[in-house]
Design a protein around this motif. Structure first.
Motif, PDB file in Angstrom:
ATOM      1  N   HIS A 140       0.827  -1.203   0.000  1.00 39.27           N
ATOM      2  CA  HIS A 140       0.000   0.000   0.000  1.00 39.27           C
ATOM      3  C   HIS A 140       0.866   1.259   0.000  1.00 39.27           C
ATOM      4  N   ARG A 141       1.904   1.253   0.806  1.00 46.32           N
ATOM      5  CA  ARG A 141       2.800   2.409   0.859  1.00 46.32           C
ATOM      6  C   ARG A 141       3.552   2.597  -0.446  1.00 46.32           C
ATOM      7  N   ALA A 142       3.874   1.516  -1.158  1.00 43.23           N
ATOM      8  CA  ALA A 142       4.576   1.626  -2.437  1.00 43.23           C
ATOM      9  C   ALA A 142       3.666   2.206  -3.512  1.00 43.23           C
ATOM     10  N   GLN A 143       2.391   1.876  -3.474  1.00 39.58           N
ATOM     11  CA  GLN A 143       1.446   2.360  -4.469  1.00 39.58           C
ATOM     12  C   GLN A 143       0.940   3.771  -4.156  1.00 39.58           C
ATOM     13  N   ASN A 144       0.970   4.165  -2.899  1.00 44.78           N
ATOM     14  CA  ASN A 144       0.484   5.482  -2.475  1.00 44.78           C
ATOM     15  C   ASN A 144       1.592   6.219  -1.728  1.00 44.78           C
ATOM     16  N   PRO A 145       2.505   6.841  -2.468  1.00 43.64           N
ATOM     17  CA  PRO A 145       3.621   7.506  -1.789  1.00 43.64           C
ATOM     18  C   PRO A 145       3.135   8.690  -0.954  1.00 43.64           C
ATOM     19  N   THR A 146       3.854   8.964   0.109  1.00 39.09           N
ATOM     20  CA  THR A 146       3.535  10.086   0.988  1.00 39.09           C
ATOM     21  C   THR A 146       3.917  11.390   0.302  1.00 39.09           C
ATOM     22  N   VAL A 147       3.013  12.346   0.348  1.00 34.21           N
ATOM     23  CA  VAL A 147       3.269  13.653  -0.236  1.00 34.21           C
ATOM     24  C   VAL A 147       3.871  14.541   0.851  1.00 34.21           C
ATOM     25  N   THR A 148       4.996  15.136   0.562  1.00 38.94           N
ATOM     26  CA  THR A 148       5.638  16.030   1.534  1.00 38.94           C
ATOM     27  C   THR A 148       5.462  17.475   1.092  1.00 38.94           C
ATOM     28  N   GLU A 149       5.493  18.350   2.058  1.00 38.47           N
ATOM     29  CA  GLU A 149       5.350  19.772   1.771  1.00 38.47           C
ATOM     30  C   GLU A 149       6.724  20.395   1.596  1.00 38.47           C
ATOM     31  N   THR A 150       6.788  21.453   0.798  1.00 44.98           N
ATOM     32  CA  THR A 150       8.035  22.182   0.653  1.00 44.98           C
ATOM     33  C   THR A 150       8.137  23.205   1.775  1.00 44.98           C
ATOM     34  N   VAL A 151       9.332  23.470   2.207  1.00 45.58           N
ATOM     35  CA  VAL A 151       9.574  24.412   3.292  1.00 45.58           C
ATOM     36  C   VAL A 151       9.817  25.790   2.692  1.00 45.58           C
TER      37      VAL A 151
END
Length: 101
Positions: free
Chosen positions: A8-19
């Protein structure tokens, strides 16, 4: 129940915010300037005098204290304009002479 499997984590990568960094570094004096300290202590003294005037039921002393509070704000602004506030020429020179803090 959240699916926390590796697939699940491989198919739905975590979106990170830019600083978003500030355009320049903030001052190092943390507001400890001559203008700030003068304003603070004159307003505190004016508040104390106004409080004593209220307790003693002296209206004139109350208004003297309130006037001193407003005078402290004016003096602080004047000192800030003259360069003794945060980022002012006198404050920067003092920081340079005393090692930045």
């Amino acid at each position: 129940m959240a699916d926390d499997t590796l697939a699940h984590r491989a198919q739905n990568p975590t979106v990170t915010e830019t600083v978003q960094l500030p355009p320049s570094s903030p001052p190092t004096n943390h507001g400890k300037t001559i203008a700030a300290w003068t304003t603070t202590w004159v307003v505190v003294a004016g508040g104390l005098i106004a409080a004593i005037g209220m307790v003693a039921a002296l209206v004139w002393l109350f208004w003297v204290g309130i006037g001193l509070c407003f005078a402290g704000l004016v003096v602080g602004k004047v000192l800030s304009v003259l360069g003794y506030g945060q980022g002012g020429a006198a404050t920067l020179a003092r920081q340079k002479a005393h090692g930045g803090h």
